[in-house]
Design an enzyme around this catalytic site. Structure first.
Site, PDB file in Angstrom:
ATOM      1  CG  ASP A  80      43.311 -16.355  80.562  1.00  0.00           C
ATOM      2  OD1 ASP A  80      43.134 -17.503  80.116  1.00  0.00           O
ATOM      3  OD2 ASP A  80      42.401 -15.512  80.625  1.00  0.00           O
ATOM      4  CD  GLU A 147      37.728 -19.131  80.160  1.00  0.00           C
ATOM      5  OE1 GLU A 147      36.626 -19.667  80.183  1.00  0.00           O
ATOM      6  OE2 GLU A 147      38.147 -18.444  81.119  1.00  0.00           O
TER       7      GLU A 147
HETATM    8 ZN   LIG Z   1      38.440 -21.096  83.562  1.00  0.00          ZN
END
Ligand SMILES: [Zn+2]
Length: 485
Positions: A80, A147
């Protein structure tokens, strides 16, 4: 597809960066890119699995011939990216490809974040999977999701069939640094249910303003003022001289930001309003002087206000004020191994009031789990004494510095051979996925690094292409050395 960057070699890492840049991949929107990486691995005939709830992807690649008995190496990064764009940029992060271009050796995306954080890792891993001319041990490539919104994918990654001894996380630049430790976190949701009563006396409104704030990892040791703690000090000071009832209390907006502003409305005995204002102003001036070198813009807006309907009981008000006054905040312990590194800290980040009472958010960061638990216990014990509740919480694991790391020593040696320069080992008080993977696989020897990139999480994000190339060569040299040692 039409490539912006021409002249790719067949399995060039940058080519894969361009390919994934055509797939929208904001956090929680990883399905398409995860599927793309999974299909890519399957087409190469590799063992791969995709998690269709969280969209993590794991791909295994056998060792190059003759290196089958070497310990496996995990390469890891997140799928992401943060989606930020300039005002006036007509980019739809749900469906538009990024508009890449190169300027002065830097790769950028027109008007938006570039997603080098962490597309660089995804691209390197895809190139490693595609190339058949490399020397390397067995590889386990771990592509995680979400994340950027709390390391959520990494928490869900199934590592039960992974056997890596070494791990290369490629989410931490700039070039020339290697990360050796990160903090974990523990979020404390603190609440005080209160008894309301009819308000009386003088009403005073207080507003703490002018503080700079900052990220609670990077700035926690910069002696920034915490507006909620300043408010606690003021209310405590008034309370020493007269009865104080809280009407409302608020401040901050994010658990991971040092709060810049705080507001309170209180009542004090009739005729005492001016004295309360005098005490408050004196304390604010004292705090401002103490912060002169770091955060001296602090000021207090304080005035008598119109009568209010209700106030919190005296006992409840006192307990809330004493808790905010006493709760540990800022740096808790420093490292003696890594000079300047904060091991454990807390940030009282948010305060709100609703019909039930007052809610506070405190975020503890720590690379050391026992120190984290000790601070958590201290704050819980204080809360219990003051009849305040803290919800049970699961900690986010950190990655504690280990003096002995054969992988780090090898990596630093290879960097010096390649560049002639010393690599700098750094520890961060921020959170990394390394902490979660270390928790799942305690024997992992981990390093985290990355090429030079600037402006992460902003539309000015750029990736230094020469550094991207050098970092690729360093990864290859590291894998080769691990295969041959
Ligand atoms: Zn990162």
């Amino acid at each position: 597809m039409e490539y912006v960057i021409k002249g790719y070699e067949p399995a060039d890492a940058l080519r894969y960066f361009e390919e994934i840049s055509a797939i929208p991949r904001g956090s929680k929107n990883e399905q398409a890119v995860a599927q793309y990486v999974y299909d890519f691995a399957k087409d190469l005939g590799l063992e791969a699995r995709i998690d269709t709830t969280y969209w993590n992807v794991v791909v295994k690649k056998p060792a190059s011939p003759g290196c089958e008995d070497k310990p496996a190496v995990m390469i890891q990064g997140h799928l992401d990216m943060v989606c930020e764009k300039n005002a006036g940029t007509a980019h739809d992060f749900e469906k538009d490809p990024l508009d890449l271009y190169i300027e002065d050796g830097l790769l950028k995306a027109r008007g938006t974040t570039l997603g080098a954080d962490n597309g660089q890792a995804v691209a390197y891993m895809m190139a490693l999977l595609a190339r058949n001319d490399l020397v390397h041990p067995p590889l386990e490539c771990v592509f995680t999701s979400m994340e950027e919104i709390g390391l959520l994918g990494a928490l869900q990654v199934d590592t039960s069939d992974l056997h890596s001894k070494y791990m290369l996380n490629v989410d931490c630049g700039p070039e020339g640094t290697v990360f050796v430790s990160c903090a974990g976190g523990l979020l404390q949701d603190i609440s005080k249910k209160v008894r309301w009563e009819k308000a009386g006396g003088d009403t005073v409104s207080l507003q703490v303003r002018g503080l700079l704030g900052g990220h609670s990892a990077a700035m926690i040791d910069h002696e920034m003022g915490n507006s909620i703690k300043v408010m606690g000090r003021i209310l405590h000071g008034i309370q020493k001289q007269m009865e104080v009832h809280i009407v409302s209390l608020s401040g901050g907006s994010k658990m991971n930001a040092i709060p810049r502003e705080s507001d309170a409305v209180i009542t004090v005995p009739a005729g005492q309003g001016d004295k309360a204002i005098e005490i408050a102003s004196h304390i604010a001036a004292t705090a401002k002087a103490e912060l002169a070198a770091s955060d001296g813009g602090l000021y207090l807006q304080c005035e008598k206000a119109g009568a209010t309907e209700r106030q919190m009981s005296l006992a409840d008000s006192r307990q809330i004020i004493e808790f905010i006054f006493l709760v540990k905040n800022g740096v808790y312990t420093m490292s003696m191994e890594m000079p300047g590194l904060v091991v454990c800290s807390s940030n009282l980040g948010v305060a709100t009031t609703d019909d039930t009472g007052v809610q506070l958010t405190d975020f503890i960061r720590s690379s050391d789990p026992t120190i984290r638990d000790h601070l958590d216990d201290e704050i819980r014990s204080l809360a219990q004494l003051l009849d305040i509740e803290i919800a049970p919480a699961d900690p986010m694991p950190g990655w504690k510095y280990e003096a002995e790391s054969p992988l780090r020593q090898l990596f630093m040696k290879l960097y010096k051979e390649q560049t002639g320069k010393e690599m700098v080992a750094v520890a961060t008080h921020g959170g990394l996925e390394c902490g979660i993977l270390k928790d799942k696989m305690p024997d992992l020897d981990i390093i985290a690094f990355g090429p030079t990139a600037d402006g992460a999480h902003t539309p000015d994000e750029s990736l230094d292409l020469a550094s991207f190339e050098r970092t690729w060569n360093l990864i290859l040299a590291t894998l080769k050395a691990l295969a041959e040692q």
